[in-house]
Design a protein around this motif. Structure first.
Motif, mmCIF file in Angstrom:
data_model
loop_
_atom_site.group_PDB
_atom_site.id
_atom_site.type_symbol
_atom_site.label_atom_id
_atom_site.label_comp_id
_atom_site.label_asym_id
_atom_site.label_seq_id
_atom_site.Cartn_x
_atom_site.Cartn_y
_atom_site.Cartn_z
ATOM 1 N N GLU A 97 77.809 19.850 -8.592
ATOM 2 C CA GLU A 97 78.466 20.410 -7.155
ATOM 3 C C GLU A 97 78.209 21.657 -7.410
ATOM 4 N N LYS A 98 79.408 22.183 -8.710
ATOM 5 C CA LYS A 98 79.329 23.481 -8.699
ATOM 6 C C LYS A 98 77.602 24.398 -8.657
ATOM 7 N N ASP A 99 76.733 24.005 -9.184
ATOM 8 C CA ASP A 99 75.453 24.538 -8.955
ATOM 9 C C ASP A 99 75.091 24.773 -6.847
ATOM 10 N N MET A 100 75.318 23.316 -6.278
ATOM 11 C CA MET A 100 75.475 23.270 -5.001
ATOM 12 C C MET A 100 75.847 23.867 -4.484
ATOM 13 N N ILE A 101 77.668 23.804 -4.787
ATOM 14 C CA ILE A 101 78.256 25.418 -4.130
ATOM 15 C C ILE A 101 77.661 26.648 -4.131
ATOM 16 N N SER A 102 77.369 26.599 -5.749
ATOM 17 C CA SER A 102 76.498 28.691 -5.580
ATOM 18 C C SER A 102 75.619 28.588 -5.139
ATOM 19 N N LEU A 104 74.671 27.291 -2.316
ATOM 20 C CA LEU A 104 75.753 28.030 -0.362
ATOM 21 C C LEU A 104 76.060 28.737 -0.714
ATOM 22 N N LEU A 105 77.054 29.244 -1.433
ATOM 23 C CA LEU A 105 77.338 30.354 -1.172
ATOM 24 C C LEU A 105 76.356 31.723 -1.593
ATOM 25 N N ALA A 106 75.299 31.291 -2.215
ATOM 26 C CA ALA A 106 74.268 32.443 -2.274
ATOM 27 C C ALA A 106 73.623 32.798 -0.215
ATOM 28 N N ASP A 107 72.869 31.766 -0.349
ATOM 29 C CA ASP A 107 72.444 31.411 0.390
ATOM 30 C C ASP A 107 73.260 31.821 1.981
ATOM 31 N N GLU A 108 74.432 31.620 2.232
ATOM 32 C CA GLU A 108 75.458 32.559 3.403
ATOM 33 C C GLU A 108 75.168 33.487 2.719
ATOM 34 N N ALA A 109 75.214 34.686 1.635
ATOM 35 C CA ALA A 109 75.755 35.740 1.481
ATOM 36 C C ALA A 109 73.904 36.599 1.901
ATOM 37 N N GLU A 110 73.110 35.432 1.623
ATOM 38 C CA GLU A 110 71.786 36.095 1.999
ATOM 39 C C GLU A 110 71.559 36.177 3.414
ATOM 40 N N ARG A 111 71.699 34.498 4.010
ATOM 41 C CA ARG A 111 72.067 35.026 5.461
ATOM 42 C C ARG A 111 73.075 35.777 6.533
ATOM 43 N N LYS A 112 73.845 36.781 5.451
ATOM 44 C CA LYS A 112 74.468 37.812 5.681
ATOM 45 C C LYS A 112 74.402 39.478 5.585
ATOM 46 N N ALA A 113 73.395 38.772 4.490
ATOM 47 C CA ALA A 113 72.737 40.520 4.224
ATOM 48 C C ALA A 113 71.760 40.305 4.914
ATOM 49 N N LYS A 114 70.648 39.644 5.577
ATOM 50 C CA LYS A 114 69.360 39.491 6.776
ATOM 51 C C LYS A 114 70.799 39.663 8.011
ATOM 52 N N ARG A 115 71.668 39.484 7.956
ATOM 53 C CA ARG A 115 72.194 39.378 9.841
ATOM 54 C C ARG A 115 72.832 41.013 9.505
ATOM 55 N N ASP A 116 73.668 41.859 8.224
ATOM 56 C CA ASP A 116 74.283 43.001 8.316
ATOM 57 C C ASP A 116 72.568 43.504 8.561
ATOM 58 N N ALA A 117 71.733 43.508 7.677
ATOM 59 C CA ALA A 117 70.523 44.584 7.558
ATOM 60 C C ALA A 117 70.032 44.597 9.553
ATOM 61 N N ARG A 118 70.446 43.422 10.333
ATOM 62 C CA ARG A 118 69.748 44.180 11.191
ATOM 63 C C ARG A 118 70.124 44.809 12.434
#
Length: 127
Positions: A97-102, A104-118
């Motif tokens: 569960e911790k791995d899955m949460i981490s 998900l958080l990493a994917d969300e952080a990556e999406r946010k970074a891409k969105r911020d870059a755009r």
């Protein structure tokens, strides 16, 4: 000439008692005494058999007690092993569960970074 006289109740009863006494005396005479070696040998055999029987009974009880203790130890070991397995399974599930949460958080952080870059690229084009 003798005259036959019929016996009365008291005389018959006395004769029966005398006959019983005679039989009892005859039986007592045939019975061996307590000092007789054969009687003492039989008594010793019975005593030895009783002691052996008591010893076998004590041995069975000791084996039964040991078996119960062994089964209790084995049951405790099985319970401990089952508890350890359950704990390991719970830890593995928690880690998954911790791995899955981490992830998900990493994917969300990556999406946010891409969105911020755009967003930053769009702002840079406007200026």
């Amino acid at each position: 000439m003798a005259i036959y006289k019929e016996q009365g109740f008291a005389e018959r009863r006395q004769a029966a008692m005398d006959a019983r006494k005679a039989l009892l005396e005859k039986a007592k005479a045939q019975m061996p005494s307590a000092d007789d070696p054969a009687v003492q040998a039989r008594r010793a055999e019975r005593k030895a058999a009783a002691e052996a029987r008591a010893q076998r009974q004590a041995e069975r009880e000791r084996e039964k007690r040991e078996k119960a203790e062994r089964e209790a130890r084995e049951r405790a070991e099985r319970e401990a092993a089952a508890e350890a397995a359950a704990k390991a399974e719970a830890e593995a599930k928690e880690n998954a569960e911790k791995d899955m949460i981490s992830r998900l958080l990493a994917d969300e952080a990556e999406r946010k970074a891409k969105r911020d870059a755009r967003y930053a690229a769009r702002k840079a084009r406007k200026r």
